[in-house]
Design a protein around this motif. Sequence first.
Motif: not given
Length: 269
Positions: A233-260
């Motif tokens: 797969g493509p390598t994260p341009l922003q680096g792994y730590p930043a991509a991992l943090g963004a992934a976790l934030l997106w998961i939380v965000g998607l769950v919160v919006v669905s719950a609303i």
Amino acid sequence: MTSVIRAFGSEVLKFRRWSVLAGTGAMVLVSTFIAYLTFHQIASGATGKEMTGLIEAFRTPQGLVAVIGQARSVIIAIALIMVAANLASEWTLGTLRNLLVLQPHRLRWLAGKMLALVLFVLLSMLLTLVVSGAFILILAPGQGIRTEAWTSADGLGIFVEFLGNEALCLVGISALGMLVAVLTRSVVTAVGVGLAYILVLEGIIAVVAPEVSQWFPGRVFNTIVGATVPMVGPTPLQGYPAALGAALLWIVGLVVVSAIVFPRQDVKA
């Protein structure tokens, strides 16, 4: 918590349906076939610009993961279809109203259902990677390919790391599928919109504005796996730590919006 467990248990029972198991079967068969084609090309001496990286990684500890990881797009697409279609079908089939009569606490029902769906997706992914990996390991000696590097401590470590990042990727894809299903409330629309977004829209944006697209959910979920083994797969341009943090934030965000959104929707028979 008890109501969540009950909802989870009722959804687990549905895993025995042939229509549900068909998704797992398709994931295993197609992924194994793609892994075989990739292995056959390399073992038969195929060359080409697109094969250079794979050939270089083939006899290293990354070799096995590089081969079986070529089917990741199929795994992601089928996982998205599984979640979006299963959840949206409650509206399409008109069963949601009856389910909410039995469990009026909507978010508890949704939590139990999604926990079951995510578990099913992750088990399907694990079975797929184990079957396709075992198949390649069985084929390799007959083609004169040494597999010691693949099964070494380094090779197993890479496989486990790949497995963990792939699991996180599919949790994110499942959260995205949940939101699409909740918003569309239709199997056909949910599957179509979900696949179009992941496979088409984000791909177009990645070509036009890669600096922007690298933060979109599909790209983020995909690139955290590419950070482990660039060949899958493509390598994260922003680096792994930043991509991992963004992934976790997106998961939380998607769950919160669905719950609303979900508790505020009208449910008709």
